[in-house]
Design an enzyme around this catalytic site. Structure first.
Site, PDB file in Angstrom:
ATOM      1  N   HIS A 191      97.254  71.077   9.643  1.00 38.20           N
ATOM      2  CA  HIS A 191      95.805  70.968   9.431  1.00 38.20           C
ATOM      3  C   HIS A 191      95.019  71.946  10.285  1.00 38.20           C
ATOM      4  CE1 HIS A 191      96.843  67.240   7.313  1.00 38.20           C
ATOM      5  NE2 HIS A 191      95.913  67.709   6.538  1.00 38.20           N
ATOM      6  N   GLU A 433     100.344  64.217  -4.573  1.00 42.32           N
ATOM      7  CA  GLU A 433     101.016  64.866  -3.446  1.00 42.32           C
ATOM      8  C   GLU A 433     102.268  64.126  -2.992  1.00 42.32           C
ATOM      9  OE1 GLU A 433      98.128  65.248  -0.294  1.00 42.32           O
ATOM     10  OE2 GLU A 433      97.361  63.238  -0.598  1.00 42.32           O
ATOM     11  N   ASP A 457     101.289  68.561   0.968  1.00 46.29           N
ATOM     12  CA  ASP A 457     102.133  67.383   1.156  1.00 46.29           C
ATOM     13  C   ASP A 457     103.234  67.328   0.110  1.00 46.29           C
ATOM     14  OD1 ASP A 457     101.279  66.017   3.484  1.00 46.29           O
ATOM     15  OD2 ASP A 457      99.398  65.563   2.460  1.00 46.29           O
ATOM     16  N   CYS A 504      94.479  71.585  -4.797  1.00 49.35           N
ATOM     17  CA  CYS A 504      93.663  71.851  -3.613  1.00 49.35           C
ATOM     18  C   CYS A 504      94.517  72.103  -2.376  1.00 49.35           C
ATOM     19  CB  CYS A 504      92.667  70.723  -3.369  1.00 49.35           C
ATOM     20  SG  CYS A 504      93.458  69.136  -3.102  1.00 49.35           S
TER      21      CYS A 504
END
Ligand code: PEP
Ligand code: MG
Length: 577
Positions: A191, A433, A457, A504
């Site tokens: 992240h 995901e 993910d 995304c």
């Protein structure tokens, strides 16, 4: 002698600037006594004065960069420091026990922390405990004369070098000064890397040893295109990279002409290319880069750096700002996705050996409706002001989706009964995901309004390779046929039910994946704003009909390498990638 470090290219561009090491010094101390108590008390008072000054400076910077809320976090620290009882206690320990100022500070801090520990489970106290630790570290650093790493204290243009950087650190960076980032740990889709892309900075992660090889002030070149860091470059290297940086800037200018255009392939098919955003500040970057909407609003940043959960009203006002700022365009808000590498100071998650496989995202939302429900209400209220869509993260089974959707419908009914305005239709979708959901996409498709593929993910779970671990980064293969087959399956299942599909995860902004995704029929791409124009430009050169044989061959390929070669064969402009 220059030195070359290699890592993973996490955000592109080239930066040349001195290094700023964000590494904690050793603050461990031993029990010691003093022979001069007055001197010790004077040292203590000096450290209080210096820490107060330092915190005030940080507060001012936080206010400038991030606004009032961020500044309020520093107020807690100032409050603790300025509490006269604290200074009195410390002085008593020095005068009564002949402790050094350092040891007195340690004893007192440990005492406070033990008290807090016994009062566990109270969000307020936990954030207070974090603040006490921070104050202690700062006092100690002044007493010992060592510098603490502090992203806010940077006051000149520099490249940050750190072992690891948390999303909270990134949120504190001052865009005026941070020229680039280099870390020892981390994968391309951790992240932290994702957030730094929003800052449009060159970033190289996973170098293993940058912090031990680079000294504060060393001149660095960060090549975020190829994942290289050059320490103390030669004149020749500097010249070469200055040329490359110029080329990169020129390319960006060419793409800039597409800012106000739609995304259309050469054969006339329209796509949507939106932005991934995490804070209100990101909206400007999304607009500047011609986003056609927001494909992923990571709402967790509203919860980070806070001392308590944001109220429904607070959330509503922020979501409303996002929605109104985007006008007619769609904003896909994802409900809170914490866990994994995203932790909240105020909300202590249990320790887990495999947090990415544990209590995360919608699993927390369903187990703790007191968090999910106010968020859904705030989102529904904001929907009255524009094109808001809602999606749930990490859905693994149809039952989870149904449960989440039932809660949403329940809140919508309650708002309706209370006469609160909500948009007539709010699209409700899910992140795709978790591999189980991708395999079963046809079972979800009738009940969702859309899917958004979270490739970050999805790939980590598919290959059982932690997305933040640079040692297993070689397994993290966006172009692997296993990924492509799943993506195709999801797109086909959605289209069979007349639903749209977006992506995304970081893969959506990988130019080598673009021809495959457009030709497989992906409807929407959402990515860090810095990549939007590049992908729009690339799509305008693609002819989907001609790319069908590429899809066919890629799905039948045996490796990501093979797929990459096929992509380059069919799309010559990608050969330099
Ligand atoms: C993803 O997993 O691809 C995604 C977009 O979500 P996040 O990176 O926030 O987990
Ligand atoms: Mg995800």
């Amino acid at each position: 002698m220059s030195l070359l470090l290699t890592g993973l290219a996490a955000s592109s561009g080239i930066a040349i600037a001195p290094a700023y090491l964000l590494v904690g010094s050793d603050l461990s101390i031993k029990k010691q006594h003093t022979a001069d108590k007055n001197h010790e008390v004077a040292r203590l008072r000096d450290s209080f004065t210096l820490t107060t000054k330092e915190l005030k400076r940080i507060r001012q910077r936080a206010h400038q960069n991030l606004g009032q809320q961020a500044a309020a976090v520093v107020d807690t620290q100032l409050e603790i420091l300025n509490d006269p009882v604290l200074l009195e206690n410390l002085e008593r320990l020095i005068r009564g026990n002949a402790y050094t100022a350092e040891w007195a500070a340690k004893v007192t801090t440990d005492h406070y922390l033990t008290l807090f520990e016994h009062m566990n489970d109270n969000d307020y106290l936990q954030s207070r405990a974090l603040a006490v630790q921070d104050v202690y570290k700062r006092l100690l650093s002044h007493l010992m004369g060592v510098r603490l790493p502090d992203p806010n204290s940077l006051d000149h243009r520099a490249i940050i070098v750190a072992k690891n950087v948390t999303p909270t650190d990134t949120a504190q960076f001052d865009r005026r000064y941070v020229a680039g980032l280099v870390t020892d740990y981390g994968g391309r889709t951790s992240h932290f890397s994702i957030m730094s892309k929003t800052l449009s900075l060159p970033v190289v992660v996973g170098t293993h040893n940058a912090t031990s090889q680079i000294k504060d002030g060393d001149l660095l070149i960060v090549d975020g295109i190829h994942g290289k860091v050059i320490v103390r470059p030669t004149d020749q290297q500097l010249e070469h990279y200055q040329l490359l940086a110029g080329e990169f800037a020129r390319e960006q200018q060419v793409w800039g002409a597409l800012r106000d255009q739609h995304t259309v392939s050469k054969d006339g098919r329209k796509y949507e290319v939106g932005a991934n955003v995490g804070t209100l500040n990101d909206i400007k970057y999304a607009h500047d880069n011609g986003a056609e909407g927001i494909g992923l609003l990571r709402t967790e940043f509203l919860y980070m750096d806070q001392t308590k959960l944001p109220s429904e009203d607070e959330q509503f006002h922020v979501y409303k700002k996002f929605v109104t700022a985007m006008g007619e365009q769609r904003v896909v808000a994802r409900t809170l996705d914490i866990g994994g590498d995203k932790r909240l100071g105020m909300f202590k998650l249990p320790h887990e050996d495999n947090p990415y496989l544990g209590f995360r995202a919608i699993r927390i939302g369903l187990a703790k409706p007191e968090i999910l429900r106010p968020q859904l209400r705030a989102l529904l209220r904001a929907s009255a002001y524009g094109g808001l869509a809602i999606m749930f993260p990490m859905i693994a089974t149809p039952e989870e989706f149904t449960q989440a959707r039932d809660i949403l419908d329940d809140e919508r009914r309650k708002l309706g009964r209370a006469g609160v305005a909500v948009a007539d239709s709010v699209e409700v979708g899910m992140m795709l995901e978790v591999p189980s959901a991708a395999v079963m996409a046809d079972a979800f498709a009738p009940d969702v309004d859309f899917f958004s593929i979270g490739s970050n993910d999805l790939i980590q779970y598919l290959f059982a390779a932690d997305r933040g671990n640079s040692r297993v980064a070689y397994l993290y293969q966006e172009l692997h046929p296993a990924v492509l087959r799943l993506v195709k399956r999801v797109i086909d299942a959605a289209h069979a039910e007349g639903k749209w599909v977006g992506m995304c995860g970081e893969m959506a902004g990988n130019p080598l994946a673009t021809p495959l995704l457009t030709a497989m029929g992906l409807d929407e791409f959402s990515m860090n704003s810095s990549q939007i124009l590049r992908i729009r430009s690339l799509i305008s050169h693609l002819n989907n009909r001609q790319l069908q044989p590429l899809v066919h061959r890629a799905l039948a390929a045996r490796s990501a390498r093979e797929v990459e070669m096929l992509v380059k064969e069919y799309v010559p402009i990608l050969r330099k990638e």
